[in-house]
Design a protein around this motif. Structure first.
Motif, PDB file in Angstrom:
ATOM      1  N   THR A 157      21.990 -10.434 -29.600  1.00  0.00           N
ATOM      2  CA  THR A 157      22.784 -11.002 -28.487  1.00  0.00           C
ATOM      3  C   THR A 157      22.483 -11.996 -27.626  1.00  0.00           C
ATOM      4  O   THR A 157      21.188 -12.169 -27.389  1.00  0.00           O
ATOM      5  CB  THR A 157      23.082  -9.500 -27.685  1.00  0.00           C
ATOM      6  N   VAL A 158      23.311 -13.016 -27.683  1.00  0.00           N
ATOM      7  CA  VAL A 158      23.173 -14.057 -26.746  1.00  0.00           C
ATOM      8  C   VAL A 158      24.197 -14.052 -25.723  1.00  0.00           C
ATOM      9  O   VAL A 158      25.634 -13.985 -25.798  1.00  0.00           O
ATOM     10  CB  VAL A 158      23.453 -15.501 -27.623  1.00  0.00           C
ATOM     11  N   SER A 159      23.588 -14.138 -24.500  1.00  0.00           N
ATOM     12  CA  SER A 159      24.393 -14.306 -23.287  1.00  0.00           C
ATOM     13  C   SER A 159      24.235 -15.485 -22.555  1.00  0.00           C
ATOM     14  O   SER A 159      22.914 -15.666 -22.119  1.00  0.00           O
ATOM     15  CB  SER A 159      24.516 -13.122 -22.265  1.00  0.00           C
TER      16      SER A 159
ATOM     17  N   ASP B 253      12.093 -10.541 -26.053  1.00  0.00           N
ATOM     18  CA  ASP B 253      13.166 -11.016 -25.278  1.00  0.00           C
ATOM     19  C   ASP B 253      13.011 -12.372 -24.808  1.00  0.00           C
ATOM     20  O   ASP B 253      11.892 -12.679 -24.158  1.00  0.00           O
ATOM     21  CB  ASP B 253      13.977 -10.288 -24.233  1.00  0.00           C
ATOM     22  N   VAL B 254      13.923 -13.376 -24.744  1.00  0.00           N
ATOM     23  CA  VAL B 254      13.948 -14.619 -24.184  1.00  0.00           C
ATOM     24  C   VAL B 254      14.932 -15.065 -23.150  1.00  0.00           C
ATOM     25  O   VAL B 254      16.318 -14.746 -23.542  1.00  0.00           O
ATOM     26  CB  VAL B 254      13.600 -15.650 -25.431  1.00  0.00           C
TER      27      VAL B 254
ATOM     28  N   LEU C  80      29.378 -17.571 -22.807  1.00  0.00           N
ATOM     29  CA  LEU C  80      29.226 -17.100 -23.856  1.00  0.00           C
ATOM     30  C   LEU C  80      28.498 -15.790 -24.077  1.00  0.00           C
ATOM     31  O   LEU C  80      27.704 -15.551 -23.336  1.00  0.00           O
ATOM     32  CB  LEU C  80      28.225 -18.079 -24.873  1.00  0.00           C
ATOM     33  N   LYS C  81      29.164 -14.694 -24.681  1.00  0.00           N
ATOM     34  CA  LYS C  81      28.401 -13.247 -25.013  1.00  0.00           C
ATOM     35  C   LYS C  81      28.935 -13.025 -26.405  1.00  0.00           C
ATOM     36  O   LYS C  81      29.835 -12.603 -26.548  1.00  0.00           O
ATOM     37  CB  LYS C  81      29.051 -12.500 -23.966  1.00  0.00           C
ATOM     38  N   LYS C  82      27.800 -13.022 -27.437  1.00  0.00           N
ATOM     39  CA  LYS C  82      28.236 -13.019 -28.492  1.00  0.00           C
ATOM     40  C   LYS C  82      26.961 -12.336 -29.411  1.00  0.00           C
ATOM     41  O   LYS C  82      25.958 -12.613 -28.998  1.00  0.00           O
ATOM     42  CB  LYS C  82      28.499 -14.174 -29.407  1.00  0.00           C
TER      43      LYS C  82
ATOM     44  N   LYS D 144      20.152 -15.914 -22.339  1.00  0.00           N
ATOM     45  CA  LYS D 144      19.468 -14.674 -22.449  1.00  0.00           C
ATOM     46  C   LYS D 144      19.567 -14.476 -24.288  1.00  0.00           C
ATOM     47  O   LYS D 144      20.773 -14.402 -24.648  1.00  0.00           O
ATOM     48  CB  LYS D 144      19.740 -13.540 -21.628  1.00  0.00           C
ATOM     49  N   PHE D 145      18.341 -14.093 -24.705  1.00  0.00           N
ATOM     50  CA  PHE D 145      18.540 -13.454 -26.273  1.00  0.00           C
ATOM     51  C   PHE D 145      17.901 -12.368 -26.457  1.00  0.00           C
ATOM     52  O   PHE D 145      16.543 -12.207 -25.895  1.00  0.00           O
ATOM     53  CB  PHE D 145      17.683 -14.658 -27.023  1.00  0.00           C
ATOM     54  N   TYR D 146      18.495 -11.477 -26.972  1.00  0.00           N
ATOM     55  CA  TYR D 146      17.793 -10.112 -27.202  1.00  0.00           C
ATOM     56  C   TYR D 146      18.100  -9.544 -28.665  1.00  0.00           C
ATOM     57  O   TYR D 146      19.479  -9.774 -28.841  1.00  0.00           O
ATOM     58  CB  TYR D 146      18.548  -8.913 -26.095  1.00  0.00           C
ATOM     59  N   ALA D 147      17.198  -9.130 -29.303  1.00  0.00           N
ATOM     60  CA  ALA D 147      17.352  -8.796 -30.702  1.00  0.00           C
ATOM     61  C   ALA D 147      17.120  -7.087 -30.794  1.00  0.00           C
ATOM     62  O   ALA D 147      15.914  -6.883 -30.384  1.00  0.00           O
ATOM     63  CB  ALA D 147      16.565  -9.765 -31.643  1.00  0.00           C
TER      64      ALA D 147
END
Length: 664
Positions: free
Chosen positions: A173-175, A124-125, A91-93, A164-167
Motif C-alpha cells: 500500500t502506497v499513500s 515500513d518506509v 495517491l492511495k493505492k 508512506k509504503f507498507y507491505a
C-alpha cells in the motif's frame, strides 16, 4: 522516518494529451485518490458534493510507456464557505506482487542523492518533507518493485509532501499526500489541488529496465521544449563572466559590471571557446532603497527591486553586452529570486510593492505569490527587465524555506474568517509559483526567447516532476561544485530520474572556491552531463591553457548525444565520501547502437581491475571497443561483455572512456 524540515497549467502544456474530466454528478473514475469532506471519506470521487464542492480531475496516459498521471482539483462553486476539506491523499493505492522492494534516492542537502534500497517486507518506509522546498533532504520519486516488474511513482508538488509504503505478503500500500496538513474550508470561488501524480509500469526487476523506460518517457513527455516552435532541448554549454573581472569577489557571483564583460567576450571569441549561454548571476540589482550592492556577498540581503544597479550597469550597458553576445551566437540567462524579498518599506516606497504581501517568518520575508495582485507585480518586474535587456532565459533561485510563512498566512485567515484554514496558503502559493513560471514562459514564447527555465532553489530544492515540465536543473546541487567524487556519487542517483541537467566541471574542496587549474581529463569525464557548465578566469589568468579547455569541450561534444539516452550504473553503490571504489557508468542509444563506458578508479582505490557486465550487449554479436586514450581498437564478443568484461586502470584517480559499437 526521514524528515525535512492561472493557476492550472497542466491541461495545455507541452503537447501533453490530456483528457479532462469534470462530471457534475457523482462518479467513480477509478483513480486512486481519497479525501475527507464534511467528515465523510470520498474515494475516487468526481462531481459536485452538497451543491458546493466541485471535484474534477485532469488526467493523461501514454500507453506506449504504460504511464498514467492525474491532478485532482477542488473548487467551491457555491455562494458560502464549504465544509472542511481534509485528509487529502493524492495517491492511495495497493499494488499486487511478491517480494516488494522500494528503490530510489534521497534529496539534495545533507543527502546529495544518496541511493537506497528497502525491503518492504522487513520495514515500513516513510518520507516527509515539511519545509517547503520539495527536493531537499528527501526526493518525491520512487521505484516500487513488485512481482515480475514494478511501478515508478513521482509526485509533482513544489511544497510539502509525505509518502508512506507498507507491505504485507504480496500487497503493498502506497499513500501520498501533498500540501501536508490541509484542513480548510474553501471560500466561494476558491480552488485548491493535489500534486501531480505520475505512475509508470515496467516489466522485469532489473533496475536498468525501470530507469531507461522512465528516462525515455521523461525526454518525450516531461522535458520542456526549447522554444516557441516546439524544438526539442539539445545539450548546451554555459559560462559565467563573473570569475574573470579582476575585481574583489567573495562568492563567484557578483563582480560583473559594465566595464568587465567585453574583455572576457573578446578572449573567448579569440580562443574559439564561446559557450551557448552567458550565465549572468546574482548581484546585478540595486537594493530596495536604490543603493548599489557592494562586492561583499551582500547579494542575499538586498533583493526585491529587480532593477539594474545603475552604478554597475549605467544607461543601456547591460543590454549592449547581451546584444554583443547575441551577435556571436550566444544566448543570455539571468538570475532572479522572486519568492523572497528584503526591505519591504523601501519596496513599497520606490517600486509599488504592497506591505501586506511580505510575510515575515523566522528565516526570511516571503512574498505572497498566492495573492493574484502580488503575482502580477512580480511577473511584471521580471519580464520588464528581461524584455528591456534582451535576456533569453530565466534562472530562479530560492534561498529560504517558505513553510513558516504559509502558516502565518493561514493564521491570518483564521482570524479573518473564524473558520479552519490550515494549509490553504501553501496551496495558493504553490499554484501562484507555477503560474509565475507559466507567465514567464508565455512572455518568452511571444518574444522569441527560451521556453524553459532553470529550477535552482539553493541547489536542488525544486526538482519535483511538475516543476521539471517547465524547467531544467542547470546545477542539480550547490555541492556539485566540489570534488569529482561528490559529482560521481550524485550522478549515480540523480541520472536515474532526471536525464537532462548539469553540474559544475571544476574540482575544489569548498563549493565557492575558485581554481586556476584547468580541469583534468578525469574531472572532465566525471562531469559529462547534458548541460556543460564551464568556469574560468579567461582573460586574467595568463597561465590558463585554452588547448586543454578546448580538449575538455571536445570530449563533451563528442559524447553529449548519448547523455540523455539509456543510462546504466555498472558498479556497486557507495557513499558520497567513499573514494576507495570504482565507479562505472554506461550510456547507450539503442536506435543507433552507439554507446560509451565511463570508468573511474577513484583516488584511494587499491583495486586496479574491475569486472563489469554490460546489459545492452547482445551475446550473439561482436563489438568494437575504442579506448579514447589509445589509438587501437579491440573486438570483443557480446557474450563476454554481457557476462563479465574486465577493465584495468594501473593508477588511482584515473579513468576510461570506451566507445562501444557493433563490429562491422
Amino acid at each position: 522516518m526521514i524528515k525535512n524540515g492561472s493557476f492550472a497549467r497542466v491541461c495545455a502544456a507541452l503537447s501533453l494529451l490530456f483528457m479532462c474530466s469534470a462530471g457534475l454528478g457523482a462518479a467513480n473514475n477509478s483513480l486512486p485518490y481519497e479525501f475527507t469532506y464534511g467528515g465523510k471519506v470520498y474515494k475516487s470521487y468526481e462531481g459536485v458534493i452538497d451543491g458546493t464542492l466541485k471535484v474534477s480531475v485532469v488526467k493523461a496516459s501514454r500507453p506506449e510507456f504504460d504511464e498514467s498521471e492525474y491532478t485532482v482539483w477542488f473548487e467551491n462553486i457555491g455562494d458560502k464557505p464549504s465544509k472542511v476539506l481534509e485528509n487529502v491523499y493524492a495517491l492511495k493505492k495497493t499494488f499486487k506482487g511478491k517480494a516488494p522492494v522500494l528503490r530510489g534516492c534521497l534529496g539534495d542537502h545533507e543527502n546529495y542523492y544518496t541511493q537506497y534500497t528497502r525491503d518492504l517486507l522487513k520495514e515500513d518506509v516513510t518520507f516527509t518533507s515539511t519545509e517547503g522546498r520539495a527536493t531537499h533532504i528527501v526526493f518525491p520519486y520512487f521505484d516500487l518493485v513488485h512481482g515480475d516488474g514494478g511501478t515508478r511513482i513521482a509526485l509533482g508538488w513544489a511544497g510539502t509532501w509525505e509518502a508512506k509504503f507498507y507491505a504485507k505478503g504480496s500487497s503493498t500500500t502506497v499513500s501520498a499526500q501533498t500540501n501536508l496538513g490541509l484542513k480548510s474550508v474553501l471560500m466561494p470561488g476558491e480552488k485548491v489541488r493535489t500534486g501531480l501524480v505520475v505512475m509508470l509500469d515496467y516489466d522485469g526487476r532489473e533496475e536498468y529496465e525501470s530507469v531507461n523506460k522512465w528516462r525515455a518517457w521523461f525526454m518525450e513527455y516531461n522535458l520542456p521544449k526549447a522554444d516557441a516552435q516546439g524544438n526539442s532541448l539539445k545539450p548546451f554549454t554555459t559560462t559565467c563572466f563573473a570569475g574573470d573581472t579582476g575585481l574583489p569577489n567573495t562568492d563567484g557571483s557578483i563582480s560583473e559590471t559594465y566595464f568587465t564583460w567585453q574583455r572576457t567576450l573578446t578572449k573567448l571569441k579569440h580562443e574559439d571557446f564561446l559557450p551557448d549561454f552567458r550565465w549572468f548571476d546574482a548581484g546585478w540589482y540595486s537594493d530596495p532603497a536604490g543603493n548599489s550592492v557592494p562586492y561583499d556577498g551582500n547579494w542575499w540581503s538586498t533583493i526585491g527591486s529587480w532593477e539594474l544597479d545603475p552604478y554597475k550597469w549605467p544607461d543601456h550597458t547591460f543590454r549592449e553586452s547581451n546584444e554583443a553576445c547575441h551577435a556571436l551566437g550566444m544566448k543570455v540567462l539571468m538570475w532572479f529570486e522572486p519568492e523572497r524579498v528584503t526591505d519591504v518599506a523601501n519596496l513599497v516606497k520606490n517600486y509599488g510593492y504592497k506591505a501586506e504581501w511580505g510575510i515575515m517568518s523566522p528565516s526570511c520575508i516571503t512574498t505572497n505569490l498566492g495573492d493574484p495582485e502580488c503575482l502580477a507585480w512580480t511577473l511584471g518586474r521580471i519580464t520588464k527587465v528581461m524584455g528591456e535587456n534582451e535576456v533569453d532565459m530565466y534562472r530562479e533561485d530560492n534561498n529560504s524555506d517558505p513553510a513558516g510563512s504559509w502558516a502565518i498566512l493561514d493564521a491570518r485567515d483564521v482570524e479573518k474568517y473564524g473558520l479552519p484554514r490550515a494549509g490553504i496558503n501553501e496551496n495558493k502559493c504553490i499554484q501562484g509559483h507555477y503560474a509565475l513560471w507559466d507567465g514567464i514562459i508565455e512572455f518568452c514564447r511571444k518574444n522569441g526567447k527560451c521556453t524553459f527555465l532553470d529550477s535552482c532553489a539553493s541547489g536542488g530544492g525544486r526538482n519535483d516532476i511538475e516543476s521539471l515540465r517547465r524547467s531544467i536543473p542547470l546545477m542539480r546541487s550547490d555541492y556539485d561544485r566540489t570534488t569529482s567524487a561528490m559529482r560521481l556519487h550524485q550522478s549515480a542517483g540523480f541520472n536515474k530520474w532526471v536525464p537532462f541537467h548539469g553540474s559544475s566541471t571544476k574540482e575544489t574542496i569548498d563549493q565557492l572556491e575558485s581554481t586556476k587549474l584547468t580541469p583534468t581529463v578525469y574531472v572532465t569525464r566525471a562531469s559529462l552531463l547534458p548541460v556543460w557548465n564551464v568556469s574560468g578566469s579567461y582573460s586574467h589568468n595568463v597561465n590558463l591553457n585554452f588547448d586543454e579547455y578546448r580538449r575538455n569541450r571536445n570530449i563533451w561534444k563528442a559524447n553529449n548525444h548519448l547523455l540523455t539516452k539509456d543510462f546504466y550504473e555498472l558498479s556497486e553503490i557507495h557513499g558520497l565520501d567513499d573514494t576507495s571504489k570504482w565507479t562505472v557508468f554506461a550510456y547507450n542509444d539503442p536506435e543507433i547502437e552507439d554507446g560509451i563506458i565511463l570508468a573511474f578508479r577513484q583516488e584511494t582505490c587499491e583495486q586496479d581491475t574491475y569486472t563489469i557486465k554490460v546489459p545492452f550487449a547482445d551475446p550473439t554479436k561482436s563489438y568494437t571497443l575504442k579506448d579514447d586514450d589509445k589509438e587501437e581498437a579491440t573486438v570483443v564478443s557480446g557474450k563476454e561483455l554481457a557476462e563479465g568484461y574486465t577493465l584495468t586502470l594501473p593508477e588511482p584517480k584515473s579513468s576510461l572512456l570506451i566507445h562501444v559499437n557493433p563490429a562491422k
